[in-house]
Design a protein around this motif. Structure first.
Motif, PDB file in Angstrom:
ATOM      1  N   LEU A  96       0.794  -1.228   0.000  1.00 57.17           N
ATOM      2  CA  LEU A  96       0.000   0.000   0.000  1.00 57.17           C
ATOM      3  C   LEU A  96       0.825   1.275   0.000  1.00 57.17           C
ATOM      4  N   VAL A  97       2.036   1.202   0.567  1.00 53.57           N
ATOM      5  CA  VAL A  97       2.762   2.436   0.846  1.00 53.57           C
ATOM      6  C   VAL A  97       3.185   3.175  -0.423  1.00 53.57           C
ATOM      7  N   GLY A  98       3.319   2.448  -1.526  1.00 53.73           N
ATOM      8  CA  GLY A  98       3.729   3.118  -2.751  1.00 53.73           C
ATOM      9  C   GLY A  98       2.619   3.917  -3.419  1.00 53.73           C
ATOM     10  N   GLY A  99       1.353   3.600  -3.147  1.00 58.56           N
ATOM     11  CA  GLY A  99       0.258   4.254  -3.846  1.00 58.56           C
ATOM     12  C   GLY A  99      -0.637   5.109  -2.981  1.00 58.56           C
ATOM     13  N   LEU A 100      -0.369   5.183  -1.668  1.00 58.53           N
ATOM     14  CA  LEU A 100      -1.199   5.968  -0.752  1.00 58.53           C
ATOM     15  C   LEU A 100      -0.352   6.973   0.006  1.00 58.53           C
ATOM     16  N   PRO A 101      -0.963   8.072   0.456  1.00 61.57           N
ATOM     17  CA  PRO A 101      -0.222   9.018   1.297  1.00 61.57           C
ATOM     18  C   PRO A 101       0.303   8.320   2.551  1.00 61.57           C
ATOM     19  N   LEU A 102       1.500   8.719   2.983  1.00 61.80           N
ATOM     20  CA  LEU A 102       2.123   8.052   4.115  1.00 61.80           C
ATOM     21  C   LEU A 102       1.282   8.197   5.381  1.00 61.80           C
ATOM     22  N   ALA A 103       0.691   9.363   5.592  1.00 60.45           N
ATOM     23  CA  ALA A 103      -0.134   9.570   6.790  1.00 60.45           C
ATOM     24  C   ALA A 103      -1.322   8.615   6.805  1.00 60.45           C
ATOM     25  N   LEU A 104      -1.905   8.354   5.645  1.00 59.31           N
ATOM     26  CA  LEU A 104      -3.020   7.415   5.565  1.00 59.31           C
ATOM     27  C   LEU A 104      -2.552   5.989   5.864  1.00 59.31           C
ATOM     28  N   CYS A 105      -1.327   5.660   5.445  1.00 59.53           N
ATOM     29  CA  CYS A 105      -0.788   4.335   5.744  1.00 59.53           C
ATOM     30  C   CYS A 105      -0.626   4.124   7.250  1.00 59.53           C
ATOM     31  N   PHE A 106      -0.241   5.184   7.968  1.00 60.34           N
ATOM     32  CA  PHE A 106      -0.156   5.084   9.428  1.00 60.34           C
ATOM     33  C   PHE A 106      -1.540   4.825  10.025  1.00 60.34           C
ATOM     34  N   VAL A 107      -2.551   5.471   9.478  1.00 57.59           N
ATOM     35  CA  VAL A 107      -3.921   5.253   9.968  1.00 57.59           C
ATOM     36  C   VAL A 107      -4.351   3.813   9.695  1.00 57.59           C
ATOM     37  N   ILE A 108      -4.031   3.321   8.500  1.00 59.94           N
ATOM     38  CA  ILE A 108      -4.379   1.934   8.172  1.00 59.94           C
ATOM     39  C   ILE A 108      -3.679   0.969   9.119  1.00 59.94           C
ATOM     40  N   ALA A 109      -2.414   1.264   9.439  1.00 59.84           N
ATOM     41  CA  ALA A 109      -1.669   0.403  10.366  1.00 59.84           C
ATOM     42  C   ALA A 109      -2.285   0.406  11.758  1.00 59.84           C
ATOM     43  N   ALA A 110      -2.979   1.511  12.092  1.00 57.99           N
ATOM     44  CA  ALA A 110      -3.593   1.619  13.419  1.00 57.99           C
ATOM     45  C   ALA A 110      -4.940   0.911  13.511  1.00 57.99           C
ATOM     46  N   VAL A 111      -5.500   0.518  12.372  1.00 58.21           N
ATOM     47  CA  VAL A 111      -6.835  -0.094  12.374  1.00 58.21           C
ATOM     48  C   VAL A 111      -6.899  -1.419  13.137  1.00 58.21           C
ATOM     49  N   PRO A 112      -5.917  -2.348  12.965  1.00 58.52           N
ATOM     50  CA  PRO A 112      -6.053  -3.647  13.649  1.00 58.52           C
ATOM     51  C   PRO A 112      -6.230  -3.561  15.160  1.00 58.52           C
ATOM     52  N   PRO A 113      -5.388  -2.804  15.913  1.00 56.49           N
ATOM     53  CA  PRO A 113      -5.640  -2.750  17.358  1.00 56.49           C
ATOM     54  C   PRO A 113      -6.947  -2.060  17.720  1.00 56.49           C
ATOM     55  N   LEU A 114      -7.338  -1.046  16.947  1.00 55.49           N
ATOM     56  CA  LEU A 114      -8.606  -0.382  17.221  1.00 55.49           C
ATOM     57  C   LEU A 114      -9.776  -1.317  16.953  1.00 55.49           C
ATOM     58  N   LEU A 115      -9.674  -2.075  15.873  1.00 54.14           N
ATOM     59  CA  LEU A 115     -10.733  -3.027  15.543  1.00 54.14           C
ATOM     60  C   LEU A 115     -10.798  -4.144  16.581  1.00 54.14           C
ATOM     61  N   ALA A 116      -9.631  -4.631  17.003  1.00 55.40           N
ATOM     62  CA  ALA A 116      -9.602  -5.679  18.024  1.00 55.40           C
ATOM     63  C   ALA A 116     -10.199  -5.177  19.328  1.00 55.40           C
ATOM     64  N   ALA A 117      -9.896  -3.938  19.695  1.00 56.05           N
ATOM     65  CA  ALA A 117     -10.439  -3.377  20.927  1.00 56.05           C
ATOM     66  C   ALA A 117     -11.951  -3.221  20.848  1.00 56.05           C
ATOM     67  N   ALA A 118     -12.448  -2.901  19.656  1.00 55.94           N
ATOM     68  CA  ALA A 118     -13.890  -2.679  19.507  1.00 55.94           C
ATOM     69  C   ALA A 118     -14.667  -3.991  19.474  1.00 55.94           C
ATOM     70  N   THR A 119     -14.017  -5.066  19.029  1.00 54.58           N
ATOM     71  CA  THR A 119     -14.742  -6.324  18.862  1.00 54.58           C
ATOM     72  C   THR A 119     -14.511  -7.312  19.999  1.00 54.58           C
ATOM     73  N   VAL A 120     -13.483  -7.078  20.832  1.00 53.63           N
ATOM     74  CA  VAL A 120     -13.246  -7.977  21.958  1.00 53.63           C
ATOM     75  C   VAL A 120     -14.280  -7.704  23.039  1.00 53.63           C
TER      76      VAL A 120
END
Length: 435
Positions: A383-407
């Motif tokens: 993803l990092v080659g085709g998306l803004p770097l700041a958005l890639c950081f947000v995407i990287a943050a999704v798994p723990p946020l999603l895990a916290a919301a679904t646990v």
């Protein structure tokens, strides 16, 4: 002994009879995991002259080691550390020695190297889960166990900082293959020192007469078989929560490792990546020690999603860093939540497991984290080659946020509950009840 009003210290953990020798031996063996990956990667690259071949062999080694970890841990639960670890570590050290010999000079077949790497990964002794299971045997007080797990997580973090440094020094003064050979010596020496320690002998003696994972002696009634099946189902449900969050933490950290490289290169300061990695390790160490020192009144089932959320939000904000100085600071802040999240995951896995399955439960948390880290790096690389770097950081943050919301968050017994009550026949907690 500490008074109820004064929580036990880390010194109380280290003063536990027989603990220091076993812990030191396990750390010596686990140092090999800090040296082997960089040494093997450099040795494979030098031997084959191909980054693609070296990367493929390393991927096979890492995946085999991670995915088969619960299986190896199950053998230890069944037969005990003193019987299962020695043949495992001898095979692993022998295969690492073969890899060192095969990569000492260029020209070795990539197919042979891949076969040796897969075989070595399949035999990797799970010293981390074994040591955490031993902590649970040594420390019936849950407050002390929390401190022991925090100390263990911080020590492991430091091993993965010092290990590559040691491997790098060997590369400068010798050859990368020497680092692979050193890894074999470290794991062999540490493991045999561990299994010969009085703590392991005592734990083995306490389990003698009851197979670790096998059937209990005596006639089994239909009622007991049904109860056993219910306990296994309940343990699996309890283990799913820490495994999910551990995988999510691994995903975001695996992505972060690549994102900081890209960030540093775009700011023309590629060498600064080392400072970012150091900030993450330092933050994790500080957070782990501080977290373990607190006697929490809030259940670990509540703390775990909170820690995952804090990690995700901090990582998402890190992408907005205007320069490397701010990035280093933000990554350091994110690190504050890494060791506490993993410590809590290990504690919950231990609580959910029956006494004869504790090593395997911890191994599942390990496997989830390691597999998540590899997947996170691979995914963000696409993803990092085709998306803004700041958005890639947000995407990287999704798994723990999603895990916290679904646990699901459920109340459990206080963390100060003695672990001995679990070993007396319970599974670690009462039947699920809303409180």
């Amino acid at each position: 002994m500490s008074s109820p009003s004064r929580p036990p210290s880390y010194l109380a953990v280290l003063r536990t009879p027989q603990a220091c020798r076993a812990f030191g031996a396990a750390l010596l063996g686990r140092l090999s995991y800090g040296t082997v990956f960089l040494s093997l990667m450099l040795a494979l690259t030098a031997a084959t002259g191909s980054y693609a071949v070296a990367g493929g062999v390393m991927a096979l080694f890492g995946l085999t080691s991670s995915l088969l970890s619960p299986l190896r841990a199950g053998l230890i639960d069944r037969y005990g550390s003193r019987r299962a670890l020695p043949p495992m570590v001898v095979l692993y050290a022998l295969l690492l020695t073969c890899l060192a010999a095969a990569t000492w000079r260029p020209g070795t077949s990539g197919t042979l190297l891949a076969a040796l790497a897969v075989a070595a990964g399949a035999c990797t002794p799970p010293l981390g889960p074994v040591m955490r299971a031993l902590w649970s045997d040594l420390l019936p007080d849950r407050r002390l166990l929390q401190r022991a797990y925090s100390l263990d997580s911080v020590a492991e973090e430091l091993l993965f900082v010092t290990g590559p440094l040691l491997a790098g020094l060997l590369t400068v003064f010798a050859t990368p293959a020497a680092g692979v050979a050193l890894s074999a010596v470290l794991v062999l020496t540490g493991t045999f020192a561990f299994v010969s320690s009085p703590a392991v002998r005592t734990a083995w003696a306490s389990h003698t007469g009851t197979p670790y994972g096998g059937p209990r002696t005596g006639p089994a009634s239909a009622a007991s078989a049904s109860a056993s099946r219910w306990r296994r189902m309940r343990d699996t449900a309890g283990l799913g929560r820490p495994v999910a969050v551990s995988a999510a933490v691994g995903l975001c950290l695996g992505a972060l490792n690549l994102l900081v490289v890209v960030f540093a290169e775009r700011h023309h300061q590629a060498a600064a990546v080392a400072w970012v990695e150091a900030a993450l390790a330092a933050g994790s160490a500080v957070g782990g020690l501080a977290y373990g020192a607190v006697s929490w009144r809030i259940s670990g089932h509540v703390r775990l999603p909170v820690l995952a959320t804090a990690l995700g939000l901090t990582l998402a904000a890190t992408g907005l860093s205007p320069n490397l100085y701010v990035l280093v600071a933000m990554v350091g802040v994110a690190g504050l939540f890494v060791a506490p999240a993993l410590t809590t995951a290990y504690l919950l896995a231990d609580e959910s497991a029956a006494p004869h399955n504790r090593t395997r439960a911890g191994a599942w948390v390990n496997t989830a984290f390691n597999t998540g880290a590899s997947s996170g790096t691979a995914t963000i690389g696409l993803l990092v080659g085709g998306l803004p770097l700041a958005l890639c950081f947000v995407i990287a943050a999704v798994p723990p946020l999603l895990a916290a919301a679904t646990v699901p968050v459920r109340s459990r017994r206080p963390a100060t509950t003695p672990a001995s009550s679990r070993r007396a026949g319970g599974t670690g907690h009462e039947p699920p009840v809303k409180r």
